[in-house]
Design a protein around this motif. Structure first.
Motif, PDB file in Angstrom:
ATOM      1  N   TYR A  55       0.803  -1.218   0.000  1.00 45.29           N
ATOM      2  CA  TYR A  55       0.000   0.000   0.000  1.00 45.29           C
ATOM      3  C   TYR A  55       0.839   1.273   0.000  1.00 45.29           C
ATOM      4  CZ  TYR A  55      -3.355   3.491   1.486  1.00 45.29           C
ATOM      5  OH  TYR A  55      -4.123   4.617   1.557  1.00 45.29           O
ATOM      6  N   ASN A  56       0.372   2.252  -0.730  1.00 44.07           N
ATOM      7  CA  ASN A  56       0.893   3.618  -0.729  1.00 44.07           C
ATOM      8  C   ASN A  56       2.321   3.700  -1.267  1.00 44.07           C
ATOM      9  OD1 ASN A  56       0.663   6.368  -0.361  1.00 44.07           O
ATOM     10  ND2 ASN A  56       1.386   6.301   1.746  1.00 44.07           N
ATOM     11  N   THR A 105      -5.222   7.504   2.820  1.00 41.71           N
ATOM     12  CA  THR A 105      -4.142   7.988   3.669  1.00 41.71           C
ATOM     13  C   THR A 105      -3.776   9.410   3.290  1.00 41.71           C
ATOM     14  OG1 THR A 105      -1.933   7.563   4.527  1.00 41.71           O
ATOM     15  CG2 THR A 105      -2.280   7.120   2.200  1.00 41.71           C
ATOM     16  N   PRO A 125       3.404   8.985  -0.528  1.00 43.47           N
ATOM     17  CA  PRO A 125       3.713   7.629  -1.001  1.00 43.47           C
ATOM     18  C   PRO A 125       5.137   7.221  -0.640  1.00 43.47           C
ATOM     19  CG  PRO A 125       2.760   8.952  -2.760  1.00 43.47           C
ATOM     20  CD  PRO A 125       3.038   9.884  -1.624  1.00 43.47           C
TER      21      PRO A 125
END
Length: 91
Positions: free
Chosen positions: A9-10, A65, A69
């Motif tokens: 993720y991210n 979020t 990143p």
């Protein structure tokens, strides 16, 4: 948790379908206790990987979020440093 399963993720650039599939395959292997299924279990194994991949893709697309990143190269360097600390420097 299995050490080989990476955070997906991210990231910039975003996680690819291949990375999600590889993580799903690792998960199914770990849960089933099989690295390679028998002929009798191949279809079930493949179906489980596809389903875990789909759910993972959905999860990643729905998470929110405000954090910037992660950089893949920075994260890889962190993993190498942790590994060197844990197992000693590579020969």
């Amino acid at each position: 948790m299995c050490r080989n399963i990476r955070i997906l993720y991210n990231f910039s650039p975003p996680t690819t379908d291949d990375e999600v599939h590889a993580a799903a395959e690792q998960f199914v292997r770990k849960v089933s206790g099989m690295t390679k299924p028998s002929k009798a279990n191949e279809e079930t194994f493949a179906k489980a990987i596809d389903e875990v991949s789909a759910i993972t893709t959905r999860l990643l697309s729905e998470l929110v979020t405000t954090a910037p990143p992660r950089d893949r190269e920075v994260e890889a360097a962190k993993r190498k440093a942790r590994s060197a600390t844990r197992f000693g420097a590579a020969a």
